[in-house]
Design an enzyme around this catalytic site. Structure first.
Site, mmCIF file in Angstrom:
data_model
loop_
_atom_site.group_PDB
_atom_site.id
_atom_site.type_symbol
_atom_site.label_atom_id
_atom_site.label_comp_id
_atom_site.label_asym_id
_atom_site.label_seq_id
_atom_site.Cartn_x
_atom_site.Cartn_y
_atom_site.Cartn_z
ATOM 1 C CE LYS A 1 -53.124 19.704 -49.971
ATOM 2 N NZ LYS A 1 -52.763 20.578 -51.090
ATOM 3 C CG ASP B 1 -57.863 22.743 -51.795
ATOM 4 O OD1 ASP B 1 -58.635 23.490 -51.461
ATOM 5 O OD2 ASP B 1 -58.071 21.988 -52.814
#
Ligand code: SF4
Length: 245
Positions: A139, A157
């Site tokens: 991420k 996310d």
């Protein structure tokens, strides 16, 4: 009515054809782009290192809080060598408002040492290198690649994961699977902005609790319409105009 082999097979989470899913997904992104023309990373930064640091610090807190802290941080520690040599007690004071400041201090110093030792103090511009750095997962790596290096990346996310499932783009809750499944619906060049559009929508309208369905620009394209407030007036009150503080 007889079934024909020409009828598209339902191979998607929503039962629509693959082609219909791709078209619907891209329509959703176009509408979100119209709704959020300023969509971008909400963390302030001017260099890859600043974005990497800000992204690591944003765990368990809001971008607004991180942005309030980073001007002092960035001027005190201008490069990886400065973080690597930081006095932990001094860094902890600066990071205090973010919560988990001891762990974040340790993370930053460890990350900076790895950058200095293995990459001459520079942030590498490849996913496979970034994810080897301590505290950097896919991420964070995709945020840095997409926004500081211009390399397309999907940032899965908590908002992206929730919305991709609500949109019927995936049924998975594994971020890596979601990244690949959603990535396959879009042109690679659109991945970074797609991530911003979806995350902005999750922060402003399609909340985890009480999504504002009655004020949602993609309601007609969303199979989850109705899981939140559908009354237009009540829904309008749930819409947030900026990032959470
Ligand atoms: S219609 Fe509701 S569930 Fe679907 S995207 Fe909009 S707010 Fe989210």
């Amino acid at each position: 009515m007889s079934t024909s082999s020409a009828v598209p097979q339902a191979t998607t989470p929503t039962g629509e054809s693959r082609l219909a899913l791709v078209r619907r997904a891209r329509r959703i992104d176009r509408l979100l782009a119209q709704r959020y023309p300023d969509a971008r990373a909400e963390l302030d930064f001017t260099t890859p290192l600043e974005l990497l640091v800000a992204t690591v610090l944003s765990a368990q807190t809001t971008d607004v809080r991180v942005n309030a802290t980073t001007p002092t941080l960035f001027s005190r520690y201008p490069d990886a060598a400065a973080y690597a040599a930081a006095d932990p007690a001094e860094l902890e004071v600066i990071l205090g408002p973010l919560g988990f400041f001891r762990a974040k201090t340790r993370s930053l110093i460890g990350l900076a040492r790895a950058l200095v030792e293995r990459y001459d103090g520079e942030v590498p511009g490849r996913l496979e290198d970034l994810v080897t750095l301590p505290g950097v997962g896919r991420k964070t790596a995709n945020v840095v690649l997409g926004n500081a290096f211009g390399v397309p990346g999907i940032t899965v996310d908590t908002h992206f994961l929730r919305l991709a499932r609500r949109f019927g783009w995936t049924t998975s809750d594994d971020p890596v699977k979601v990244e690949h499944e959603v990535g396959a619906l879009f042109e690679r060049r659109d991945w970074t902005m797609l991530s911003h559009h979806v995350v902005w929508h999750g922060r402003r309208i399609c909340h985890a609790k009480r999504p504002a369905c009655g004020a949602c620009p993609i309601a007609a394209l969303c199979p989850s319409y109705g899981i939140g407030e559908t009354d237009p007036e009540a829904a309008a009150k749930l819409v947030k105009s900026g990032p959470p503080r």
